[in-house]
Write a protein that holds these residues in place. Structure first.
Motif, PDB file in Angstrom:
ATOM      1  N   THR A 145      16.185 -12.285 -76.277  1.00  0.00           N
ATOM      2  CA  THR A 145      15.191 -12.592 -75.630  1.00  0.00           C
ATOM      3  C   THR A 145      14.878 -13.530 -74.430  1.00  0.00           C
ATOM      4  OG1 THR A 145      14.354 -14.167 -77.057  1.00  0.00           O
ATOM      5  CG2 THR A 145      13.850 -12.057 -77.653  1.00  0.00           C
ATOM      6  N   LYS A 146      14.080 -13.075 -73.471  1.00  0.00           N
ATOM      7  CA  LYS A 146      14.050 -14.053 -72.150  1.00  0.00           C
ATOM      8  C   LYS A 146      12.845 -14.671 -72.208  1.00  0.00           C
ATOM      9  CE  LYS A 146      13.759 -14.190 -67.302  1.00  0.00           C
ATOM     10  NZ  LYS A 146      13.743 -13.145 -65.972  1.00  0.00           N
ATOM     11  N   ALA A 147      12.477 -15.977 -72.338  1.00  0.00           N
ATOM     12  CA  ALA A 147      11.481 -16.783 -72.440  1.00  0.00           C
ATOM     13  C   ALA A 147      10.619 -16.143 -73.755  1.00  0.00           C
ATOM     14  CB  ALA A 147      10.614 -16.644 -71.004  1.00  0.00           C
ATOM     15  N   GLY A 148      11.341 -15.711 -74.721  1.00  0.00           N
ATOM     16  CA  GLY A 148      10.555 -15.406 -75.790  1.00  0.00           C
ATOM     17  C   GLY A 148      10.142 -13.797 -75.942  1.00  0.00           C
ATOM     18  N   ALA A 149      10.361 -13.160 -74.636  1.00  0.00           N
ATOM     19  CA  ALA A 149       9.959 -11.708 -74.744  1.00  0.00           C
ATOM     20  C   ALA A 149      11.222 -10.938 -74.748  1.00  0.00           C
ATOM     21  CB  ALA A 149       9.120 -11.357 -73.454  1.00  0.00           C
ATOM     22  N   GLN A 150      10.962  -9.568 -75.425  1.00  0.00           N
ATOM     23  CA  GLN A 150      12.101  -8.783 -75.592  1.00  0.00           C
ATOM     24  C   GLN A 150      12.715  -8.458 -74.347  1.00  0.00           C
ATOM     25  OE1 GLN A 150      13.556  -7.747 -78.285  1.00  0.00           O
ATOM     26  NE2 GLN A 150      12.336  -9.016 -79.698  1.00  0.00           N
ATOM     27  N   ILE A 151      13.774  -8.007 -74.077  1.00  0.00           N
ATOM     28  CA  ILE A 151      14.632  -7.616 -72.899  1.00  0.00           C
ATOM     29  C   ILE A 151      14.675  -5.986 -73.079  1.00  0.00           C
ATOM     30  CG2 ILE A 151      16.759  -7.676 -71.709  1.00  0.00           C
ATOM     31  CD1 ILE A 151      17.153 -10.373 -72.662  1.00  0.00           C
ATOM     32  N   SER A 152      14.115  -5.355 -71.871  1.00  0.00           N
ATOM     33  CA  SER A 152      14.344  -3.985 -72.183  1.00  0.00           C
ATOM     34  C   SER A 152      14.768  -3.398 -70.697  1.00  0.00           C
ATOM     35  CB  SER A 152      12.663  -3.479 -71.918  1.00  0.00           C
ATOM     36  OG  SER A 152      11.940  -3.959 -70.824  1.00  0.00           O
ATOM     37  N   ASP A 153      15.257  -4.275 -69.910  1.00  0.00           N
ATOM     38  CA  ASP A 153      16.042  -3.655 -68.451  1.00  0.00           C
ATOM     39  C   ASP A 153      17.215  -3.123 -68.887  1.00  0.00           C
ATOM     40  OD1 ASP A 153      17.349  -3.623 -65.955  1.00  0.00           O
ATOM     41  OD2 ASP A 153      15.803  -4.852 -65.193  1.00  0.00           O
ATOM     42  N   GLN A 154      17.694  -1.922 -68.373  1.00  0.00           N
ATOM     43  CA  GLN A 154      18.789  -1.290 -68.570  1.00  0.00           C
ATOM     44  C   GLN A 154      20.094  -1.941 -68.116  1.00  0.00           C
ATOM     45  OE1 GLN A 154      18.233   2.792 -67.012  1.00  0.00           O
ATOM     46  NE2 GLN A 154      16.948   3.361 -68.640  1.00  0.00           N
ATOM     47  N   ARG A 155      19.781  -2.870 -67.266  1.00  0.00           N
ATOM     48  CA  ARG A 155      20.942  -3.778 -66.647  1.00  0.00           C
ATOM     49  C   ARG A 155      21.346  -4.555 -67.612  1.00  0.00           C
ATOM     50  NH1 ARG A 155      19.719  -7.092 -63.020  1.00  0.00           N
ATOM     51  NH2 ARG A 155      17.577  -7.105 -63.473  1.00  0.00           N
ATOM     52  N   TYR A 156      20.731  -4.886 -68.657  1.00  0.00           N
ATOM     53  CA  TYR A 156      20.796  -5.644 -69.715  1.00  0.00           C
ATOM     54  C   TYR A 156      21.783  -4.916 -70.987  1.00  0.00           C
ATOM     55  CZ  TYR A 156      17.836  -9.202 -67.681  1.00  0.00           C
ATOM     56  OH  TYR A 156      16.943  -9.936 -66.668  1.00  0.00           O
ATOM     57  N   THR A 157      22.679  -5.473 -71.482  1.00  0.00           N
ATOM     58  CA  THR A 157      23.467  -4.819 -72.724  1.00  0.00           C
ATOM     59  C   THR A 157      24.016  -5.789 -73.589  1.00  0.00           C
ATOM     60  OG1 THR A 157      24.763  -3.110 -71.287  1.00  0.00           O
ATOM     61  CG2 THR A 157      25.432  -3.565 -73.368  1.00  0.00           C
ATOM     62  N   VAL A 158      23.359  -5.813 -75.081  1.00  0.00           N
ATOM     63  CA  VAL A 158      23.922  -6.715 -75.982  1.00  0.00           C
ATOM     64  C   VAL A 158      24.866  -6.321 -76.682  1.00  0.00           C
ATOM     65  CG1 VAL A 158      23.083  -7.838 -78.198  1.00  0.00           C
ATOM     66  CG2 VAL A 158      21.556  -7.551 -76.097  1.00  0.00           C
ATOM     67  N   LEU A 159      25.917  -6.828 -76.662  1.00  0.00           N
ATOM     68  CA  LEU A 159      27.369  -6.172 -77.388  1.00  0.00           C
ATOM     69  C   LEU A 159      27.087  -6.331 -78.882  1.00  0.00           C
ATOM     70  CD1 LEU A 159      30.127  -7.089 -74.764  1.00  0.00           C
ATOM     71  CD2 LEU A 159      28.665  -5.174 -74.778  1.00  0.00           C
ATOM     72  N   SER A 160      28.032  -5.744 -79.550  1.00  0.00           N
ATOM     73  CA  SER A 160      28.005  -6.011 -80.908  1.00  0.00           C
ATOM     74  C   SER A 160      28.602  -7.432 -81.602  1.00  0.00           C
ATOM     75  CB  SER A 160      28.896  -4.792 -81.843  1.00  0.00           C
ATOM     76  OG  SER A 160      30.122  -4.920 -81.366  1.00  0.00           O
ATOM     77  N   SER A 161      29.280  -7.791 -80.452  1.00  0.00           N
ATOM     78  CA  SER A 161      29.941  -9.252 -80.960  1.00  0.00           C
ATOM     79  C   SER A 161      28.722 -10.409 -80.704  1.00  0.00           C
ATOM     80  CB  SER A 161      30.945  -9.487 -79.935  1.00  0.00           C
ATOM     81  OG  SER A 161      30.584  -9.569 -78.846  1.00  0.00           O
ATOM     82  N   GLY A 162      27.385 -10.047 -80.024  1.00  0.00           N
ATOM     83  CA  GLY A 162      26.580 -10.766 -79.805  1.00  0.00           C
ATOM     84  C   GLY A 162      26.258 -11.286 -78.291  1.00  0.00           C
ATOM     85  N   THR A 163      27.537 -10.721 -77.368  1.00  0.00           N
ATOM     86  CA  THR A 163      27.410 -11.229 -75.886  1.00  0.00           C
ATOM     87  C   THR A 163      26.337 -10.364 -75.197  1.00  0.00           C
ATOM     88  OG1 THR A 163      29.763 -11.815 -75.892  1.00  0.00           O
ATOM     89  CG2 THR A 163      28.832 -11.080 -74.120  1.00  0.00           C
ATOM     90  N   LEU A 164      25.530 -11.249 -74.420  1.00  0.00           N
ATOM     91  CA  LEU A 164      24.763 -10.481 -73.280  1.00  0.00           C
ATOM     92  C   LEU A 164      25.429 -10.284 -71.983  1.00  0.00           C
ATOM     93  CD1 LEU A 164      21.995  -9.485 -72.444  1.00  0.00           C
ATOM     94  CD2 LEU A 164      21.315 -11.865 -71.997  1.00  0.00           C
ATOM     95  N   ARG A 165      25.399  -9.041 -71.459  1.00  0.00           N
ATOM     96  CA  ARG A 165      25.961  -8.795 -70.234  1.00  0.00           C
ATOM     97  C   ARG A 165      24.678  -8.257 -69.467  1.00  0.00           C
ATOM     98  NH1 ARG A 165      30.423  -4.612 -70.981  1.00  0.00           N
ATOM     99  NH2 ARG A 165      31.387  -6.329 -71.639  1.00  0.00           N
ATOM    100  N   ILE A 166      24.892  -9.087 -68.290  1.00  0.00           N
ATOM    101  CA  ILE A 166      23.743  -8.477 -67.127  1.00  0.00           C
ATOM    102  C   ILE A 166      24.495  -8.108 -66.052  1.00  0.00           C
ATOM    103  CG2 ILE A 166      21.670  -9.197 -65.886  1.00  0.00           C
ATOM    104  CD1 ILE A 166      21.359 -11.532 -67.933  1.00  0.00           C
ATOM    105  N   VAL A 167      24.322  -6.891 -65.358  1.00  0.00           N
ATOM    106  CA  VAL A 167      24.730  -6.392 -64.443  1.00  0.00           C
ATOM    107  C   VAL A 167      23.910  -6.335 -63.004  1.00  0.00           C
ATOM    108  CG1 VAL A 167      26.550  -5.029 -65.515  1.00  0.00           C
ATOM    109  CG2 VAL A 167      24.468  -3.971 -64.696  1.00  0.00           C
ATOM    110  N   ASN A 168      24.305  -6.532 -61.814  1.00  0.00           N
ATOM    111  CA  ASN A 168      23.553  -6.558 -60.581  1.00  0.00           C
ATOM    112  C   ASN A 168      22.434  -7.668 -60.678  1.00  0.00           C
ATOM    113  OD1 ASN A 168      25.093  -4.540 -59.491  1.00  0.00           O
ATOM    114  ND2 ASN A 168      23.928  -2.956 -60.541  1.00  0.00           N
ATOM    115  N   VAL A 169      22.737  -8.582 -61.095  1.00  0.00           N
ATOM    116  CA  VAL A 169      21.627  -9.783 -61.118  1.00  0.00           C
ATOM    117  C   VAL A 169      20.883  -9.930 -60.050  1.00  0.00           C
ATOM    118  CG1 VAL A 169      21.451 -12.351 -61.453  1.00  0.00           C
ATOM    119  CG2 VAL A 169      23.213 -11.095 -62.792  1.00  0.00           C
ATOM    120  N   ALA A 170      19.440  -9.969 -60.041  1.00  0.00           N
ATOM    121  CA  ALA A 170      18.319 -10.110 -59.334  1.00  0.00           C
ATOM    122  C   ALA A 170      17.548 -11.598 -59.432  1.00  0.00           C
ATOM    123  CB  ALA A 170      17.492  -9.036 -59.349  1.00  0.00           C
ATOM    124  N   GLN A 171      17.080 -11.823 -58.560  1.00  0.00           N
ATOM    125  CA  GLN A 171      16.561 -13.144 -58.460  1.00  0.00           C
ATOM    126  C   GLN A 171      15.600 -13.398 -59.760  1.00  0.00           C
ATOM    127  OE1 GLN A 171      17.236 -15.627 -55.950  1.00  0.00           O
ATOM    128  NE2 GLN A 171      16.276 -17.046 -57.257  1.00  0.00           N
TER     129      GLN A 171
END
Length: 203
Positions: A117-143
């Motif tokens: 989550t981000k600041a307590g809210a669910q993440i829904s952006d397609q640029r965010y991926t949660v891997l089965s290992s638990g890692t969070l990957r964010i591509v094309n980071v924006a401000q």
């Protein structure tokens, strides 16, 4: 009803919790001839860990069971363990349009599932991926990706969470590191020293 069996036939006793407290003095608790523990009319106060000890001429052995009460339903988890973090994510500073990974892993029985989550809210952006290992990957980071993120690990025995910060710098601006072998504009791995820390870090 729980069963506890050993060969040859043992002397069986049941206790509660890691301190091996005696069972409550109540007729609702019955140890059956086969060594099982029967609890009649389960109530909320019955929740917790129960330990069966079986002993005979060969020695003794223990087994545990966790009793969880959810509303009016009864759930038994044998040898369950709530998640414990084995790898914690670390704060990261990146430039616009770069990618970043927050590594988050936990051990537990059964294996944990992960949500972010981000600041307590669910993440829904397609640029965010949660891997089965638990890692969070964010591509094309924006401000607007800058902020606090929470890694949640959970299984049927419990849940745990940890927080991490992401700082996003405007494109063309570099962190004020004392040494760099690869410029931050290149988006590569930089060897750096800052405030006494050294080593490779993705930026």
């Amino acid at each position: 009803m729980y069963l506890c069996l050993t060969i040859p036939p043992p002397r069986v006793s049941w206790t509660r919790g890691p301190d091996h407290l005696p069972l409550p003095d109540s007729q609702r608790y019955t140890i059956t001839p086969s060594g099982g523990l029967f609890i009649e009319g389960v109530i909320v106060n019955d929740k917790g860990e129960y330990i069966c000890t079986g002993s005979n001429i060969e020695g003794s052995v223990e087994a545990s069971a966790l009793l969880i009460i959810q509303g009016k339903s009864l759930i038994l988890h044998l040898n369950s363990e709530a998640p414990r973090f084995s790898t914690l994510p670390t704060d990261s500073t990146v430039l616009n349009w770069q990618s970043v990974e927050f590594i988050c892993s936990a051990e537990g029985t059964p294996p944990a599932t992960f949500t972010w989550t981000k600041a307590g809210a669910q993440i829904s952006d397609q640029r965010y991926t949660v891997l089965s290992s638990g890692t969070l990957r964010i591509v094309n980071v924006a401000q607007h990706d800058q902020g606090q993120y929470e890694c949640h690990a959970s299984n049927r025995a419990g849940a745990n969470f940890t927080v991490v910060q992401l700082i996003v710098l405007p494109e063309g601006r570099c962190p004020d590191w004392e040494q760099r072998k690869v410029s931050c504009e290149s988006g590569g791995i930089a060897d750096y020293q800052r405030r006494g820390r050294s080593g490779p870090r993705r930026i």
